[in-house]
Write a protein that holds these residues in place. Structure first.
Motif, PDB file in Angstrom:
ATOM      1  N   ALA A 105       0.826  -1.205   0.000  1.00  0.00           N
ATOM      2  CA  ALA A 105       0.000   0.000   0.000  1.00  0.00           C
ATOM      3  C   ALA A 105       0.863   1.258   0.000  1.00  0.00           C
ATOM      4  O   ALA A 105       0.545   2.249  -0.678  1.00  0.00           O
ATOM      5  CB  ALA A 105      -0.932   0.001   1.205  1.00  0.00           C
ATOM      6  N   LEU A 162       2.123   1.686  -3.449  1.00  0.00           N
ATOM      7  CA  LEU A 162       1.090   2.228  -4.320  1.00  0.00           C
ATOM      8  C   LEU A 162       1.025   3.749  -4.179  1.00  0.00           C
ATOM      9  O   LEU A 162       0.842   4.468  -5.163  1.00  0.00           O
ATOM     10  CB  LEU A 162      -0.272   1.619  -3.980  1.00  0.00           C
ATOM     11  N   ALA A 163       1.185   4.234  -2.956  1.00  0.00           N
ATOM     12  CA  ALA A 163       1.159   5.678  -2.730  1.00  0.00           C
ATOM     13  C   ALA A 163       2.398   6.362  -3.290  1.00  0.00           C
ATOM     14  O   ALA A 163       2.328   7.490  -3.790  1.00  0.00           O
ATOM     15  CB  ALA A 163       1.031   5.966  -1.235  1.00  0.00           C
ATOM     16  N   TRP A 198      -3.939   4.666  -7.654  1.00  0.00           N
ATOM     17  CA  TRP A 198      -4.901   3.865  -6.900  1.00  0.00           C
ATOM     18  C   TRP A 198      -4.537   3.794  -5.427  1.00  0.00           C
ATOM     19  O   TRP A 198      -3.405   3.494  -5.066  1.00  0.00           O
ATOM     20  CB  TRP A 198      -4.974   2.449  -7.484  1.00  0.00           C
ATOM     21  N   ASN A 199      -5.510   4.071  -4.583  1.00  0.00           N
ATOM     22  CA  ASN A 199      -5.340   3.969  -3.130  1.00  0.00           C
ATOM     23  C   ASN A 199      -6.405   3.026  -2.585  1.00  0.00           C
ATOM     24  O   ASN A 199      -7.577   3.403  -2.468  1.00  0.00           O
ATOM     25  CB  ASN A 199      -5.487   5.347  -2.482  1.00  0.00           C
ATOM     26  N   ASP A 202      -5.376   8.071   5.420  1.00  0.00           N
ATOM     27  CA  ASP A 202      -5.277   9.088   4.372  1.00  0.00           C
ATOM     28  C   ASP A 202      -4.104  10.034   4.606  1.00  0.00           C
ATOM     29  O   ASP A 202      -3.457  10.475   3.655  1.00  0.00           O
ATOM     30  CB  ASP A 202      -6.580   9.892   4.292  1.00  0.00           C
ATOM     31  N   VAL A 233      -0.931   8.327   3.382  1.00  0.00           N
ATOM     32  CA  VAL A 233      -0.900   8.305   1.918  1.00  0.00           C
ATOM     33  C   VAL A 233      -0.541   9.679   1.381  1.00  0.00           C
ATOM     34  O   VAL A 233       0.285   9.812   0.458  1.00  0.00           O
ATOM     35  CB  VAL A 233      -2.268   7.849   1.353  1.00  0.00           C
ATOM     36  N   ARG A 273       2.635  10.583  -0.991  1.00  0.00           N
ATOM     37  CA  ARG A 273       2.417  11.187  -2.301  1.00  0.00           C
ATOM     38  C   ARG A 273       3.102  12.548  -2.429  1.00  0.00           C
ATOM     39  O   ARG A 273       3.527  12.928  -3.523  1.00  0.00           O
ATOM     40  CB  ARG A 273       0.918  11.352  -2.539  1.00  0.00           C
ATOM     41  N   TRP A 322       0.676  11.405 -10.066  1.00  0.00           N
ATOM     42  CA  TRP A 322      -0.141  10.252  -9.723  1.00  0.00           C
ATOM     43  C   TRP A 322      -1.608  10.498 -10.047  1.00  0.00           C
ATOM     44  O   TRP A 322      -2.387   9.549 -10.191  1.00  0.00           O
ATOM     45  CB  TRP A 322       0.012   9.904  -8.249  1.00  0.00           C
ATOM     46  N   ARG A 328     -12.442   4.027  -3.188  1.00  0.00           N
ATOM     47  CA  ARG A 328     -11.302   3.156  -2.874  1.00  0.00           C
ATOM     48  C   ARG A 328     -11.288   1.874  -3.705  1.00  0.00           C
ATOM     49  O   ARG A 328     -10.234   1.283  -3.921  1.00  0.00           O
ATOM     50  CB  ARG A 328     -11.317   2.800  -1.379  1.00  0.00           C
TER      51      ARG A 328
END
Length: 338
Positions: A15, A18-19, A149-150, A156, A159, A163, A170, A267
């Motif tokens: 995860a 992904l961020a 995608w998160n 939050d 993330v 980011r 992104w 999400r």
């Protein structure tokens, strides 16, 4: 993907990737509340077993090099599995899935001109045996993509912190009128980072024959321009999202933008785009169960402004994702088509 046991910490590490696909081990450790050494070991194991990979991606629309079209195929019984692999072997396909629902296979195809698309749709595709019907939906606007995608596994705030350190884009931006010129060095960088999105500046510099500072400066310039985007590639089931599905929606044209933005913030939406053709909003979703799919359809899709029609197909097999054929399928023999 080889069999590998995935636990909660592994999912949190993914995860974090992904961020921020190029986040340092220290930054990931801080995000998941673990040590840098532990993150390093976990990530090396996940990448070694193919559970996750990080790639660079040339944004073909920002660079004006290609356009995208979703091609849906309705096949004769038993034919979808047989044609999915040779379709995945096309260099033009970025993803290919075998589905169950109103269609049996879906592929995202990149094309460089109308003539190129004509050749693909009118000459190459009809050579596959068992294709009963085809539907094509050209992408005209992207609301969200897998680059951003998160899945909601991290808070939050965490993330957002990850980011904030990204140099690539992104989120989705309007397409520029003209593509930025690219040098030979830019092309070398793209080729290298597309293969390994976490390549170090030192390794990238050695491959391109420049200094690490030059390699970093040019790479980050490509990222800032939106030409080079970073992506963490993972099958949703690795994250506990065992139901992967595709939705094709018909929305009142005056409400497409609003509906697209609503879905882009959800999400469970991996990607969503406005398209031409028989459906004008197409996307991929990932949920934890059939009941979660029902809730998504009834509570989210069902309440979209301007909704006229919804079609859903559940993915049975990922044949190709992010330009790479699934490892367990690469040795399969498939008929060669021109």
């Amino acid at each position: 993907m080889k069999s590998v046991k995935i636990d909660e910490l592994d999912r949190l590490v993914i995860a974090a990737l992904l961020a921020h696909p190029r986040a340092t081990h220290a930054a990931i450790g801080q995000a998941v509340r673990s040590s840098e050494a532990t993150v390093s070991r976990r990530l090396a194991r996940l990448r070694r077993f193919g559970a996750v990979r990080v790639v660079g991606a040339l944004d073909s629309q920002i660079s004006h090099r290609a356009r995208s079209v979703f091609v849906r195929l309705r096949c004769a019984p038993g034919a979808a599995d047989e044609l999915a692999l040779p379709l995945a072997q096309w260099q033009e396909t970025g993803s290919v899935k075998v589905l169950t629902g109103s269609v049996d296979c879906v592929a995202e195809v990149a094309y460089t001109s109308n003539e190129h698309l004509y050749a693909l749709m009118m000459h190459r595709l009809p050579q596959f045996d068992g294709v009963m019907a085809t539907f094509s939906n050209q992408v005209i606007r992207r609301f969200s993509t897998p680059h951003g995608w998160n899945p909601g596994l991290l808070p939050d705030t965490v993330v957002a912190e990850l980011r904030a350190d990204r140099r690539d884009r992104w989120s989705e931006h309007p397409e520029p009128d003209e593509a930025a010129p690219m040098s030979e060095l830019d092309e070398q960088i793209l080729t290298a980072v597309i293969e390994d999105g976490r390549m170090s500046w030192q390794d990238l510099a050695a491959r391109c024959g420049v200094t690490p500072s030059t390699a970093r400066r040019r790479t980050e310039a490509l990222m800032a321009a939106g030409v080079l985007r970073m992506r963490t590639v993972v099958e949703p089931e690795v994250l506990g999202l065992t139901v992967n599905a595709f939705v094709w929606l018909t929305i009142n044209p005056t409400k497409i933008g609003l509906a697209g933005e609503i879905l882009a913030r959800h999400r469970n939406v991996v990607m969503i785009a406005a398209t031409t053709g028989d459906r004008n909003l197409c996307g991929e979703i990932a949920v934890a169960s059939d009941s979660a799919l029902y809730e998504f359809l009834s509570e989210t899709v069902g309440h979209l402004p301007g909704l006229i029609h919804a079609d859903v197909a559940v993915a049975l097999r990922t044949v190709k994702r992010a330009g790479m054929i699934a490892p367990e399928l690469r040795t399969a023999v498939a008929p060669s088509l021109p």
